[in-house]
Design a protein around this motif. Structure first.
Motif, PDB file in Angstrom:
ATOM      1  N   GLU A   1       0.848  -1.191   0.000  1.00 50.24           N
ATOM      2  CA  GLU A   1       0.000   0.000   0.000  1.00 50.24           C
ATOM      3  C   GLU A   1       0.880   1.236   0.000  1.00 50.24           C
ATOM      4  O   GLU A   1       0.926   1.976  -0.952  1.00 50.24           O
ATOM      5  CB  GLU A   1      -0.917   0.010   1.219  1.00 50.24           C
ATOM      6  N   ALA A   2       1.611   1.463   1.078  1.00 51.14           N
ATOM      7  CA  ALA A   2       2.428   2.662   1.211  1.00 51.14           C
ATOM      8  C   ALA A   2       3.737   2.482   0.471  1.00 51.14           C
ATOM      9  O   ALA A   2       3.877   2.864  -0.674  1.00 51.14           O
ATOM     10  CB  ALA A   2       2.663   2.963   2.685  1.00 51.14           C
ATOM     11  N   THR A   3       4.712   1.882   1.129  1.00 57.01           N
ATOM     12  CA  THR A   3       5.999   1.648   0.517  1.00 57.01           C
ATOM     13  C   THR A   3       5.940   0.332  -0.219  1.00 57.01           C
ATOM     14  O   THR A   3       5.667  -0.698   0.373  1.00 57.01           O
ATOM     15  CB  THR A   3       7.098   1.583   1.599  1.00 57.01           C
ATOM     16  N   GLY A   4       6.215   0.341  -1.502  1.00 58.43           N
ATOM     17  CA  GLY A   4       6.137  -0.878  -2.285  1.00 58.43           C
ATOM     18  C   GLY A   4       7.404  -1.695  -2.185  1.00 58.43           C
ATOM     19  O   GLY A   4       8.413  -1.252  -1.658  1.00 58.43           O
ATOM     20  N   PRO A   5       7.336  -2.926  -2.691  1.00 60.16           N
ATOM     21  CA  PRO A   5       8.506  -3.788  -2.651  1.00 60.16           C
ATOM     22  C   PRO A   5       9.607  -3.271  -3.576  1.00 60.16           C
ATOM     23  O   PRO A   5       9.354  -2.540  -4.522  1.00 60.16           O
ATOM     24  CB  PRO A   5       7.971  -5.135  -3.138  1.00 60.16           C
ATOM     25  N   VAL A   6      10.822  -3.669  -3.279  1.00 63.07           N
ATOM     26  CA  VAL A   6      11.973  -3.296  -4.097  1.00 63.07           C
ATOM     27  C   VAL A   6      12.215  -4.428  -5.087  1.00 63.07           C
ATOM     28  O   VAL A   6      12.396  -5.573  -4.677  1.00 63.07           O
ATOM     29  CB  VAL A   6      13.213  -3.070  -3.206  1.00 63.07           C
ATOM     30  N   PRO A   7      12.191  -4.141  -6.406  1.00 69.99           N
ATOM     31  CA  PRO A   7      12.397  -5.215  -7.383  1.00 69.99           C
ATOM     32  C   PRO A   7      13.832  -5.732  -7.348  1.00 69.99           C
ATOM     33  O   PRO A   7      14.739  -5.054  -6.890  1.00 69.99           O
ATOM     34  CB  PRO A   7      12.084  -4.541  -8.715  1.00 69.99           C
ATOM     35  N   GLY A   8      14.029  -6.934  -7.861  1.00 65.41           N
ATOM     36  CA  GLY A   8      15.360  -7.532  -7.898  1.00 65.41           C
ATOM     37  C   GLY A   8      15.417  -8.754  -7.007  1.00 65.41           C
ATOM     38  O   GLY A   8      14.407  -9.292  -6.584  1.00 65.41           O
TER      39      GLY A   8
ATOM     40  N   ARG B   1      21.018  -2.102  -2.072  1.00 62.67           N
ATOM     41  CA  ARG B   1      20.895  -1.984  -0.625  1.00 62.67           C
ATOM     42  C   ARG B   1      19.514  -1.413  -0.331  1.00 62.67           C
ATOM     43  O   ARG B   1      19.051  -0.532  -1.040  1.00 62.67           O
ATOM     44  CB  ARG B   1      21.955  -1.047  -0.051  1.00 62.67           C
ATOM     45  N   VAL B   2      18.895  -1.928   0.708  1.00 59.84           N
ATOM     46  CA  VAL B   2      17.629  -1.375   1.168  1.00 59.84           C
ATOM     47  C   VAL B   2      17.849  -0.881   2.593  1.00 59.84           C
ATOM     48  O   VAL B   2      18.588  -1.491   3.363  1.00 59.84           O
ATOM     49  CB  VAL B   2      16.466  -2.391   1.096  1.00 59.84           C
ATOM     50  N   THR B   3      17.234   0.246   2.889  1.00 59.54           N
ATOM     51  CA  THR B   3      17.388   0.823   4.222  1.00 59.54           C
ATOM     52  C   THR B   3      16.031   0.897   4.905  1.00 59.54           C
ATOM     53  O   THR B   3      15.067   1.409   4.346  1.00 59.54           O
ATOM     54  CB  THR B   3      18.022   2.222   4.155  1.00 59.54           C
ATOM     55  N   TYR B   4      16.015   0.358   6.099  1.00 57.00           N
ATOM     56  CA  TYR B   4      14.833   0.411   6.958  1.00 57.00           C
ATOM     57  C   TYR B   4      15.074   1.474   8.022  1.00 57.00           C
ATOM     58  O   TYR B   4      16.213   1.822   8.322  1.00 57.00           O
ATOM     59  CB  TYR B   4      14.603  -0.932   7.650  1.00 57.00           C
ATOM     60  N   VAL B   5      13.987   1.958   8.604  1.00 56.43           N
ATOM     61  CA  VAL B   5      14.048   2.938   9.684  1.00 56.43           C
ATOM     62  C   VAL B   5      13.366   2.313  10.898  1.00 56.43           C
ATOM     63  O   VAL B   5      12.252   1.782  10.787  1.00 56.43           O
ATOM     64  CB  VAL B   5      13.332   4.244   9.282  1.00 56.43           C
TER      65      VAL B   5
ATOM     66  N   ASP C   1       1.011 -10.645   8.671  1.00 59.67           N
ATOM     67  CA  ASP C   1       0.955  -9.853   7.440  1.00 59.67           C
ATOM     68  C   ASP C   1       0.978  -8.358   7.724  1.00 59.67           C
ATOM     69  O   ASP C   1       0.336  -7.885   8.669  1.00 59.67           O
ATOM     70  CB  ASP C   1      -0.335 -10.161   6.670  1.00 59.67           C
ATOM     71  N   VAL C   2       1.724  -7.646   6.916  1.00 64.08           N
ATOM     72  CA  VAL C   2       1.742  -6.190   6.920  1.00 64.08           C
ATOM     73  C   VAL C   2       1.697  -5.743   5.459  1.00 64.08           C
ATOM     74  O   VAL C   2       2.137  -6.473   4.576  1.00 64.08           O
ATOM     75  CB  VAL C   2       2.983  -5.614   7.653  1.00 64.08           C
ATOM     76  N   PRO C   3       1.158  -4.553   5.169  1.00 60.44           N
ATOM     77  CA  PRO C   3       0.946  -4.146   3.778  1.00 60.44           C
ATOM     78  C   PRO C   3       2.151  -3.508   3.094  1.00 60.44           C
ATOM     79  O   PRO C   3       2.034  -3.010   1.982  1.00 60.44           O
ATOM     80  CB  PRO C   3      -0.195  -3.127   3.901  1.00 60.44           C
ATOM     81  N   ARG C   4       3.299  -3.531   3.758  1.00 59.27           N
ATOM     82  CA  ARG C   4       4.488  -2.894   3.184  1.00 59.27           C
ATOM     83  C   ARG C   4       5.730  -3.665   3.634  1.00 59.27           C
ATOM     84  O   ARG C   4       5.649  -4.493   4.544  1.00 59.27           O
ATOM     85  CB  ARG C   4       4.574  -1.440   3.631  1.00 59.27           C
TER      86      ARG C   4
ATOM     87  N   GLY D   1      13.370  -6.034   1.487  1.00 60.31           N
ATOM     88  CA  GLY D   1      12.678  -5.139   0.568  1.00 60.31           C
ATOM     89  C   GLY D   1      11.375  -5.681   0.025  1.00 60.31           C
ATOM     90  O   GLY D   1      10.669  -4.991  -0.694  1.00 60.31           O
ATOM     91  N   GLU D   2      11.030  -6.919   0.373  1.00 64.33           N
ATOM     92  CA  GLU D   2       9.745  -7.484  -0.056  1.00 64.33           C
ATOM     93  C   GLU D   2       8.654  -7.095   0.931  1.00 64.33           C
ATOM     94  O   GLU D   2       8.935  -6.798   2.097  1.00 64.33           O
ATOM     95  CB  GLU D   2       9.832  -9.008  -0.148  1.00 64.33           C
TER      96      GLU D   2
END
Length: 181
Positions: A26-33, A124-128, A148-151, A83-84
């Motif tokens: 919904e909000a932040t989408g998955p990172v492709p790859g 690289r993916v960065t989480y907060v 389950d979470v939507p992001r 990132g998924e």
């Protein structure tokens, strides 16, 4: 099934549900790859570690990294990758009988701290960090961690609280919750 979320030499099982199926973003989408994680970096607590894949033990509990390498973190490969969509779960030891573990200072993280994961595709993916909580192992918040979470989100788990000498295990888990930046 039970999932051992303990990250001490003698983990204690906590009640758990199966890992979530991916949900739609919904909000932040998955990172492709390629989302397979290779390494994690948490500057706020001086963590740098490769990530080993972890699955389930024969008793249905989650594997933890080998105690002989307390500086090693691992990712729960039966859930989402880095990132998924869903909770990307990383487990690490707080300590061993002889040394501090990779997540020794996990409880010191604060909201807004970054957590960076290097992926197999070179990105690289960065989480907060959103929050840090301590939960008794016998009341582990399975749905909040694995549900389950939507992001794309992250969960970092180690042991904490008092050490029970009789059980040779910590009584609590320290859990960090975060979202993809």
């Amino acid at each position: 099934m039970t999932v051992a979320v303990a990250a001490d030499p003698h983990p204690v099982d906590a009640r758990s549900a199966p890992p979530p199926a991916p949900a739609s973003a919904e909000a932040t989408g998955p990172v492709p790859g390629d989302p397979r994680p290779l390494a994690i970096s948490i500057p706020g607590i001086r963590v740098q570690s490769t990530l080993v894949p972890l699955g389930l033990n024969p008793d249905g509990s989650a594997e933890v990294p080998p105690i002989e390498k307390p500086e090693q973190a691992g990712w729960f490969r039966l859930g989402p990758g880095a990132g998924e969509v869903g909770p990307f779960v990383v487990l690490g030891h707080v300590d061993s009988y002889t040394a501090a573990g990779v997540f020794y200072r996990l409880r010191d993280l604060r909201p807004g701290d970054p957590v960076t994961v290097e992926r197999a595709d070179g990105s690289r993916v960065t989480y907060v960090v959103d929050r840090v909580e301590t939960a008794p192992k016998d009341r582990f918040p399975t749905q909040a961690v694995y549900g389950d979470v939507p992001r794309p989100e992250i969960r970092l788990i180690t042991c904490g609280g008092s050490f029970d000498e009789a059980q040779r295990s910590y009584e609590d888990n320290v859990i960090v919750y975060g979202h993809l930046r």
